[in-house]
Scaffold this motif. Structure first.
Motif, PDB file in Angstrom:
ATOM      1  N   UNK A   1       0.842  -1.198   0.000  1.00 29.44           N
ATOM      2  CA  UNK A   1       0.000   0.000   0.000  1.00 29.44           C
ATOM      3  C   UNK A   1       0.872   1.241   0.000  1.00 29.44           C
ATOM      4  N   UNK A   2       0.627   2.150  -0.942  1.00 31.48           N
ATOM      5  CA  UNK A   2       1.377   3.401  -1.006  1.00 31.48           C
ATOM      6  C   UNK A   2       0.418   4.563  -1.226  1.00 31.48           C
ATOM      7  N   UNK A   3       0.800   5.703  -0.685  1.00 35.18           N
ATOM      8  CA  UNK A   3       0.005   6.923  -0.800  1.00 35.18           C
ATOM      9  C   UNK A   3       0.853   8.000  -1.453  1.00 35.18           C
ATOM     10  N   UNK A   4       0.342   8.573  -2.542  1.00 38.26           N
ATOM     11  CA  UNK A   4       1.063   9.640  -3.250  1.00 38.26           C
ATOM     12  C   UNK A   4       0.274  10.937  -3.149  1.00 38.26           C
ATOM     13  N   UNK A   5       0.985  12.026  -2.885  1.00 38.94           N
ATOM     14  CA  UNK A   5       0.350  13.337  -2.800  1.00 38.94           C
ATOM     15  C   UNK A   5       1.227  14.372  -3.492  1.00 38.94           C
ATOM     16  N   UNK A   6       0.592  15.285  -4.223  1.00 34.70           N
ATOM     17  CA  UNK A   6       1.311  16.324  -4.961  1.00 34.70           C
ATOM     18  C   UNK A   6       0.890  17.686  -4.427  1.00 34.70           C
ATOM     19  N   UNK A   7       1.865  18.499  -4.117  1.00 33.87           N
ATOM     20  CA  UNK A   7       1.610  19.873  -3.693  1.00 33.87           C
ATOM     21  C   UNK A   7       2.348  20.807  -4.636  1.00 33.87           C
ATOM     22  N   UNK A   8       1.643  21.816  -5.164  1.00 31.10           N
ATOM     23  CA  UNK A   8       2.234  22.772  -6.097  1.00 31.10           C
ATOM     24  C   UNK A   8       2.608  24.065  -5.372  1.00 31.10           C
ATOM     25  N   UNK A   9       3.795  24.557  -5.659  1.00 33.28           N
ATOM     26  CA  UNK A   9       4.240  25.844  -5.130  1.00 33.28           C
ATOM     27  C   UNK A   9       4.850  26.659  -6.265  1.00 33.28           C
ATOM     28  N   UNK A  10       4.669  27.969  -6.200  1.00 33.39           N
ATOM     29  CA  UNK A  10       5.208  28.858  -7.229  1.00 33.39           C
ATOM     30  C   UNK A  10       6.704  29.057  -6.985  1.00 33.39           C
ATOM     31  N   UNK A  11       7.476  28.931  -8.052  1.00 26.21           N
ATOM     32  CA  UNK A  11       8.911  29.145  -7.966  1.00 26.21           C
ATOM     33  C   UNK A  11       9.340  30.071  -9.102  1.00 26.21           C
ATOM     34  N   UNK A  12      10.560  30.561  -9.017  1.00 29.23           N
ATOM     35  CA  UNK A  12      11.153  31.351 -10.106  1.00 29.23           C
ATOM     36  C   UNK A  12      11.951  30.407 -10.996  1.00 29.23           C
ATOM     37  N   UNK A  13      11.589  30.293 -12.269  1.00 28.21           N
ATOM     38  CA  UNK A  13      12.320  29.361 -13.146  1.00 28.21           C
ATOM     39  C   UNK A  13      13.756  29.810 -13.373  1.00 28.21           C
ATOM     40  N   UNK A  14      14.582  28.865 -13.762  1.00 29.26           N
ATOM     41  CA  UNK A  14      15.988  29.188 -14.003  1.00 29.26           C
ATOM     42  C   UNK A  14      16.133  30.012 -15.288  1.00 29.26           C
ATOM     43  N   UNK A  15      17.251  30.679 -15.391  1.00 30.34           N
ATOM     44  CA  UNK A  15      17.518  31.499 -16.583  1.00 30.34           C
ATOM     45  C   UNK A  15      17.627  30.614 -17.825  1.00 30.34           C
ATOM     46  N   UNK A  16      18.196  29.421 -17.666  1.00 29.69           N
ATOM     47  CA  UNK A  16      18.365  28.503 -18.795  1.00 29.69           C
ATOM     48  C   UNK A  16      17.039  27.911 -19.268  1.00 29.69           C
ATOM     49  N   UNK A  17      16.068  27.790 -18.357  1.00 29.24           N
ATOM     50  CA  UNK A  17      14.764  27.203 -18.709  1.00 29.24           C
ATOM     51  C   UNK A  17      13.648  28.102 -18.190  1.00 29.24           C
ATOM     52  N   UNK A  18      13.434  29.232 -18.833  1.00 27.01           N
ATOM     53  CA  UNK A  18      12.464  30.214 -18.315  1.00 27.01           C
ATOM     54  C   UNK A  18      11.008  29.806 -18.479  1.00 27.01           C
ATOM     55  N   UNK A  19      10.741  28.818 -19.333  1.00 29.39           N
ATOM     56  CA  UNK A  19       9.355  28.476 -19.648  1.00 29.39           C
ATOM     57  C   UNK A  19       8.949  27.085 -19.175  1.00 29.39           C
ATOM     58  N   UNK A  20       9.650  26.550 -18.189  1.00 29.48           N
ATOM     59  CA  UNK A  20       9.292  25.209 -17.694  1.00 29.48           C
ATOM     60  C   UNK A  20       9.246  25.215 -16.175  1.00 29.48           C
ATOM     61  N   UNK A  21       8.398  24.325 -15.653  1.00 29.83           N
ATOM     62  CA  UNK A  21       8.339  24.109 -14.218  1.00 29.83           C
ATOM     63  C   UNK A  21       9.260  22.966 -13.844  1.00 29.83           C
TER      64      UNK A  21
END
Length: 305
Positions: free
Chosen positions: A74-94
């Motif tokens: 039995x496993x339990x998975x949970x996802x929590x989203x938080x706002x971050x500042x993307x890196x300069x190399x990847x400005x358009x990805x989370x």
């Protein structure tokens, strides 16, 4: 002196006690007697996986969650989203961060105060599979180019470890991402992103920056099947007891289009022949069909609710 191969228990209650004692004292011969008859002690065929269930949304405080059971694992998975500042190399990805935890309650092998050795290994495998499979388009986690993007924290907790941990963990992760509901956010007067409540989302004064992007596009879903190879036998979805008795473990990861994502062999003295690898992949394809249907049914049931 009677050898373990010639052992024949009596009948009745005494027989049950003797069989259990024999199982504990001579686990490998005990299993080999069953393998010779192409059946396992739990009555499963060698290539059959255990019953599997998925419950979506058990953690109401998370943005996406799933509880998965494969047999007693039995496993339990949970996802929590938080706002971050993307890196300069990847400005358009989370980004996605994966953590797998095995508290002492999940297995007698895990001791209090000592981290389980398997936990970081499984976490690394999960992260590699999620990224390499193409399940998630990280660009969909972008909010404002170069300024804001989502960081998805995926935390998976093992509640009961009874074998095939990676399979259960991966299934819970894919189910949680399928269930994920991205929160609404808007820019306040100070130019900062703030959460928008469901009550305010339709008001003209509030303009969410991600109103049209509330669910991730799950193009393909990775599924896995762990097998044990022992001599000429292949056991699908092993229990923890089977894993402890026989040491050659193979995990096959295929996506929902049955394309090979990864093939992992965790130690063992057996060198795998091509025919054995092919047989494991065949079993994995059958398992992909089963798990795809189970996940679809779970998602459909939630939409109806």
């Amino acid at each position: 002196m009677t050898s373990t191969k010639d052992y024949r228990p009596e009948s009745g209650l005494a027989a049950e006690i003797e069989v259990e004692a024999y199982r504990r004292l001579f686990p490998l011969p005990y299993y080999e007697r069953h393998l010779a008859e192409s059946v396992r002690p739990d009555s499963r065929a060698l290539g059959r996986a255990r019953d599997t269930t998925i419950a979506l949304g058990p953690v109401t405080s998370a943005d996406g969650s799933a509880l998965v059971k494969i047999g007693d694992t039995t496993v339990l998975a949970a996802i929590k989203l938080e706002v971050m500042t993307p890196s300069i190399d990847s400005p358009d990805v989370g980004s996605v961060a994966v953590d797998f935890q095995m508290p002492p309650i999940c297995s007698p092998v895990v001791r209090p105060g000592r981290p389980a050795e398997a936990a970081p290994v499984i976490a690394k495998q999960l992260s590699d599979v999620i990224m390499s499979s193409g399940m998630i388009n990280l660009k969909e986690l972008s909010l404002i180019s170069g300024k804001a993007a989502w960081m998805a924290y995926l935390d998976i907790y093992c509640l009961n470890a009874d074998g095939s941990l990676f399979d259960a963990a991966l299934l819970s992760a894919t189910a949680a991402f399928s269930h994920l509901q991205i929160p609404l956010v808007s820019l306040n007067d100070d130019g900062k992103l703030v959460a928008v409540s469901e009550e305010l989302k339709d008001k003209a004064a509030v303009e969410p920056v991600n109103k049209e992007n509330r669910k991730l596009t799950i193009a393909v879903v990775p599924f896995s099947l762990t097998c044990i190879v022992h001599g000429k036998y292949i056991l699908a979805d092993p229990t923890s007891e089977e894993e402890s008795v026989m040491d050659t473990h193979v995990t096959v990861v295929l996506d929902s289009k049955e394309r090979l994502v990864s093939f992992y062999k965790a130690g063992g003295a057996v060198l795998l022949h091509t025919s054995v690898v092919k047989d494991c992949i065949v079993l994995a394809k059958q398992r992909v069909e089963e798990l795809s249907e189970i996940l679809r049914d779970s998602l459909s049931a939630m939409e109806v609710d």
